[in-house]
Design an enzyme around this catalytic site. Structure first.
Site, PDB file in Angstrom:
ATOM      1  CB  ILE A 293      -0.948   0.007   1.218  1.00  8.05           C
ATOM      2  CG1 ILE A 293      -1.979  -1.118   1.096  1.00  8.05           C
ATOM      3  CG2 ILE A 293      -1.666   1.347   1.331  1.00  8.05           C
ATOM      4  CD1 ILE A 293      -2.941  -0.966  -0.057  1.00  8.05           C
ATOM      5  CE  LYS A 410      -7.704  -9.261   7.996  1.00  7.46           C
ATOM      6  NZ  LYS A 410      -8.173  -8.589   6.780  1.00  7.46           N
ATOM      7  CE  LYS A 422      -3.633  -0.758  10.955  1.00 12.11           C
ATOM      8  NZ  LYS A 422      -2.576   0.155  10.478  1.00 12.11           N
ATOM      9  CG  ASN A 448      -8.497  -8.905   3.034  1.00 12.50           C
ATOM     10  OD1 ASN A 448      -7.564  -9.285   3.712  1.00 12.50           O
ATOM     11  ND2 ASN A 448      -9.770  -9.062   3.420  1.00 12.50           N
TER      12      ASN A 448
END
Length: 599
Positions: A293, A410, A422, A448
Site C-alpha cells: 500500500i 479487521k 489497529k 483486503n
C-alpha cells in the site's frame, strides 16, 4: 530465418531502386518510340540520370529506405506515391532546360506508372515472402477476438503483421447484429455473438481469447470470463485504445485477465483539483513506503507533482526498490528522499518530522499479518500502537497539516491481536486530533487488497504454478477486496476530504467468497478446478469467517465522496488512550488487548 542487417537492407533497396529508375525511361521510350521526335540516346541518358538523382532525394525525404516493409500498409504505399510523384515532377521540370522542348508527358506518365508498380511491388514482395515462408515457421495459437470495433481491427492487423506474438486470429465475436458475417481484416470474419464463444472454441480449437473492447464494463468482463470457465484457455485484454493511439502503449501489449479485473467495480474518479491542492508543490511523507500500500500511495502522490516525497521505511531493500522506480520516472522534477527508520524509534521520528516539516503524512507502516501477530502480540503492540503514537505525535509537534493513517476492516469487533492493535491505533489518532489546532488526524479503513504481500492471491498463484492444490481455510470464508491502486487513490481522496477526527470507510463493494476467488484464479490460469484441486485447511488463529467495515451503530448512510463514507466512530480521550497503552506495557494478554477495543 533469413536475417539481414540494416546496412545490407539499405544497399539492397538502393540497388533495386536504381535499376528500376534507370531502366524505366528507356522502357517508356521503347513503348512510345513512334511518337518521339528529336530525342537522342544522350538526352535519354540525361533524363535517366536526373530522374535517378531526384528519386533518391525524394526517397530520402519520404524515408523509403528506413521503413519496416514487412509491416507495410496503406500509409507506406502513400509514401511511395508521394516520393515517385515528386521525382517525376522534378525531372519533367529540369529536362526541358536541356532539350529546349516541352516535357513529353506520355513518357513521364508511363515512367510514373512503372515506378509505382515496380518500386511498390518490390516492397510488398518482401512482406508476402516473409509471411509465406518465414513467418509460417513460427508456431501460432488459434485465437478468438471479442469485439469487432476499431480495437479488434487494430489487434488483428497487429497479430498478422507481428508473428512473434504467436497468435493466429481465427474468428471474431460481437454482440452487434449488424457486424455478423462481416470480414474485419484480411478475411477474419465475425462468426457469432459473445454467447457463442464456447461453441466457436470447440469448432476452431481456440487456444487463446483476447477481449478487444476497451470500454468494456467490469460487470460485462466478469460475464465473459464466466462464459469461458471450464474451456481450459487463457483470457487476455488489449490495452486501452486511447493509450494505443497516443503512443503510450502498443496494441501487442495485451495482458491476462486477472482476478482483480473481475471484482465488478467501476473505476474510481477522483476530485483531481481537490487532491492537487493538497499535494502539488508540497512535501509529502509516507511511512511504510516500501510496502504494498505504501509504495502505491507514493506512486499516486508523485502523479500530483509534489516538491518532495519522503520514502520512510524499515526495510532497506524495499525502500531501495521504490526509490529507484520513482527516481527513474520523476527524478528530474521531484526531490525523492529515501529514509531508513523504524517508527518505534520515537526520537528518530521526531527528528525526521522536524527536519523535513512535511505538509502531509500518510502512515501506512504496520504489522498486518493476522496469524503471525497472534504469535507475536508484543511486536504488534510496539509497531501498530506505539509506532503510530510516535509518528502521529511527531507529526503534530512539527505542525504537519494532515496525518492520514491507513487502517483496516479487521479493527471492527476484532477477535485477533492485529485488528485490536489497529483499532487502538485509530483511538490514538482520534485522541490527538481533539487536542490539535494545527494537524488534522484521520484514519482510513478498508478491507483486503488484492496482490499485496502476504495476501491470498500470490499464495494461490504459487500453488497453481506447482500443480496445486489450492488451499482455502473454509468454504464459507468471505472477505472484502479492493485493488492496490484503487485503495491508494481513495486514501488520497479521503485525505483531501479530511477535516480532522474522522474514520473514513472505503466502499469495498460486495464481499467475495475466498473459494470463488480460488476457482476464478485457477480458470484464468488456463486450468480446470478438478486438475488443480481445492483443499480446505481450517480457520487459522485469529481469523473470522466474515469481515465488517463498521459496527451497526457506526454506519453513516450518506457518502462523503464516491465510495467513501464517514464512520460515526466514538472518539476516545487522550487520557483514556494513554491509560490503555500504559496498562498494556505493564502486562498484556491477547484477551486483554482485544477487550480494550470492545469498551
Amino acid at each position: 530465418m533469413l536475417s539481414i542487417t540494416a546496412k545490407q537492407r539499405l544497399v539492397t533497396l538502393l540497388i533495386i531502386d536504381s535499376i528500376i529508375v534507370s531502366l524505366s525511361v528507356f522502357v517508356g521510350f521503347y513503348v512510345l518510340q513512334p511518337f518521339f521526335e528529336g530525342y537522342t540516346i544522350k538526352l535519354l541518358l540525361l533524363s535517366s540520370l536526373i530522374l535517378l538523382i531526384s528519386h533518391h532525394v525524394s526517397a530520402h525525404l519520404f524515408n523509403l529506405y528506413h521503413r519496416a516493409w514487412e509491416y507495410a500498409s496503406v500509409n507506406e504505399l502513400l509514401m511511395i506515391v508521394k516520393a515517385v510523384s515528386l521525382s517525376i515532377a522534378v525531372t519533367a521540370a529540369i529536362v526541358p532546360l536541356f532539350t529546349h522542348k516541352p516535357p513529353f508527358l506520355r513518357l513521364y506518365f508511363i515512367t510514373w506508372m512503372m515506378h509505382l508498380i515496380l518500386i511498390g511491388g518490390s516492397r510488398i514482395f518482401w512482406r508476402i515472402y516473409r509471411r509465406a515462408f518465414i513467418d509460417s515457421t513460427i508456431k501460432k495459437k488459434p485465437t478468438l477476438i471479442v469485439g469487432a470495433g476499431r480495437g479488434g481491427s487494430m489487434l488483428i492487423r497487429q497479430m498478422l503483421s507481428t508473428p512473434y506474438m504467436g497468435m493466429e486470429p481465427v474468428t471474431v465475436v460481437d454482440d452487434d447484429k449488424n457486424k455478423q458475417n462481416l470480414s474485419i481484416y484480411a478475411g477474419v470474419k465475425v462468426q457469432g455473438y459473445v454467447k457463442d464463444i464456447p461453441e466457436l472454441v470447440k469448432k476452431y480449437k481456440i487456444k487463446k481469447i483476447i477481449i478487444a473492447i476497451p470500454t468494456l464494463t467490469q460487470k460485462r468482463l466478469k460475464e465473459i470470463s464466466e462464459l469461458c470457465e471450464g474451456l481450459g484457455i487463457e483470457v487476455y485484454r488489449m490495452p486501452n485504445i486511447e493509450n494505443v493511439m497516443s503512443g503510450q502503449l502498443k496494441v501487442s501489449e495485451i495482458k491476462k485477465v486477472e482476478v482483480e479485473d473481475l471484482l465488478g467495480r467501476d473505476p474510481v474518479h477522483l476530485d483531481m483539483a481537490m487532491i492537487s491542492k493538497e499535494l502539488t508543490h508540497q512535501t509529502i511523507l509516507v511511512t511504510g513506503a516500501g510496502g504494498s500500500i505504501g509504495s502505491e500511495i507514493c506512486r499516486q502522490v508523485c502523479k500530483f507533482s509534489p516538491e518532495r516525497i519522503i520514502l520512510l521505511g524499515h526495510g532497506e531493500n524495499s525502500i531501495y526498490t521504490i526509490h529507484q522506480e520513482l527516481f527513474n520516472t520523476y527524478g528530474e522534477t521531484i526531490d525523492i528522499v529515501p529514509i531508513i527508520a523504524d517508527i518505534q524509534d520515537r526520537s528518530r521520528m521526531f527528528q525526521i518530522m522536524a527536519d523535513y516539516k512535511p505538509y502531509m503524512v500518510y502512515h501506512a507502516a504496520a504489522h498486518k499479518h493476522v496469524p503471525l501477530m497472534e504469535y507475536n502480540p508484543k511486536e504488534a503492540i510496539k509497531n501498530n500502537i506505539l509506532g503510530t503514537k510516535n509518528t502521529a505525535e511527531a507529526a503534530g509537534a512539527a505542525g504537519v497539516n494532515k496525518f492520514v493513517m491507513v487502517s483496516t476492516d479487521k479493527a471492527v469487533n476484532p477477535p485477533n491481536v492485529m485488528g485490536a492493535t489497529k483499532r487502538i491505533a485509530e483511538m490514538v489518532v482520534q485522541s490527538l486530533n481533539s487536542e490539535s489546532n494545527v494537524t488534522d488526524f484521520v484514519a482510513v479503513r478498508f478491507g483486503n487488497v488484492l496482490g499485496s504481500r502476504g495476501s491470498v492471491i500470490p499464495l494461490f498463484k504459487r500453488q497453481i504454478e506447482v500443480g496445486g492444490p489450492v488451499t482455502v481455510t473454509h468454504p464459507d470464508m468471505t472477505r472484502y477486496f479492493m485493488t492496490i491502486p484503487e485503495a491508494s487513490r481513495l486514501v488520497l481522496q479521503a485525505g483531501a476530504l479530511a477535516e480532522g477526527g474522522e474514520v473514513f470507510v472505503l466502499d469495498m463493494g460486495e464481499p467475495v467468497k475466498i473459494v470463488d476467488l480460488a476457482t476464478n484464479l485457477i480458470q484464468l490460469s488456463g486450468y480446470k478446478v478438478e486438475d488443480i484441486g481445492i483443499e480446505f485447511s481450517g480457520i487459522r488463529p485469529g481469523e473470522k469467517l466474515f469481515e465488517e467495515l463498521l459496527n451497526e451503530d457506526e454506519i453513516h448512510p450518506e457518502q462523503a465522496y464516491e465510495k467513501i463514507y464517514r464512520g460515526k466512530v466514538a472518539a476516545v480521550s487522550r487520557e483514556q488512550v494513554d491509560s490503555i497503552i500504559n496498562d498494556l506495557l505493564t502486562g498484556y494478554t491477547k484477551e486483554k488487548i482485544i477487550n480494550y477495543t470492545n469498551r
